[in-house]
Design a protein around this motif. Structure first.
Motif, short mmCIF file in Angstrom:
data_model
loop_
_atom_site.label_atom_id
_atom_site.label_comp_id
_atom_site.label_asym_id
_atom_site.label_seq_id
_atom_site.Cartn_x
_atom_site.Cartn_y
_atom_site.Cartn_z
N LYS A 19 0.81 -1.21 0.00
CA LYS A 19 0.00 0.00 0.00
C LYS A 19 0.85 1.27 0.00
O LYS A 19 0.34 2.33 -0.33
N THR A 20 2.12 1.15 0.37
CA THR A 20 2.95 2.36 0.46
C THR A 20 3.24 2.92 -0.92
O THR A 20 3.34 4.14 -1.07
N LEU A 21 3.34 2.07 -1.92
CA LEU A 21 3.56 2.56 -3.28
C LEU A 21 2.35 3.35 -3.77
O LEU A 21 2.49 4.40 -4.39
N CYS A 22 1.17 2.87 -3.47
CA CYS A 22 -0.06 3.55 -3.90
C CYS A 22 -0.21 4.89 -3.19
O CYS A 22 -0.70 5.85 -3.78
N ARG A 23 0.18 4.97 -1.93
CA ARG A 23 0.08 6.24 -1.21
C ARG A 23 0.98 7.30 -1.81
O ARG A 23 0.70 8.48 -1.71
N ARG A 24 2.05 6.88 -2.45
CA ARG A 24 2.98 7.82 -3.06
C ARG A 24 2.68 8.06 -4.54
O ARG A 24 3.42 8.75 -5.22
N GLY A 25 1.59 7.48 -5.05
CA GLY A 25 1.16 7.74 -6.41
C GLY A 25 1.63 6.73 -7.43
O GLY A 25 1.42 6.92 -8.63
N PHE A 26 2.22 5.63 -7.00
CA PHE A 26 2.70 4.61 -7.94
C PHE A 26 1.72 3.43 -7.95
O PHE A 26 2.00 2.36 -7.44
N HIS A 27 0.55 3.66 -8.55
CA HIS A 27 -0.47 2.63 -8.63
C HIS A 27 -0.12 1.62 -9.72
O HIS A 27 0.67 1.90 -10.62
#
Length: 61
Positions: A19-27
């Motif tokens: 989930k940390t990648l998605c929080r930084r905009g890397f979906h």
């Protein structure tokens, strides 16, 4: 004899895995084929859904 299970709190890394990648905009966007037509606007749309967190974004054709 029964198997004893450990009752421990999950670590923060295991709890937020992926989930940390998605929080930084890397979906990780994939095309959702279930919905391809917008009824309100009457136009074809492409619906993208993130594999990790389930967020959606739309793109009009």
């Amino acid at each position: 004899m029964a198997e004893i299970l450990p009752f421990r709190k999950p670590k923060a890394a295991a709890k937020h895995h992926g989930k940390t990648l998605c929080r930084r905009g890397f979906h990780r966007w994939t095309v959702d084929r279930a919905q391809s037509f917008d009824v309100k606007q009457g136009k074809l749309v492409t619906v993208f859904r993130c594999e990790r967190c389930g967020a959606t974004k739309h793109q009009l054709l």
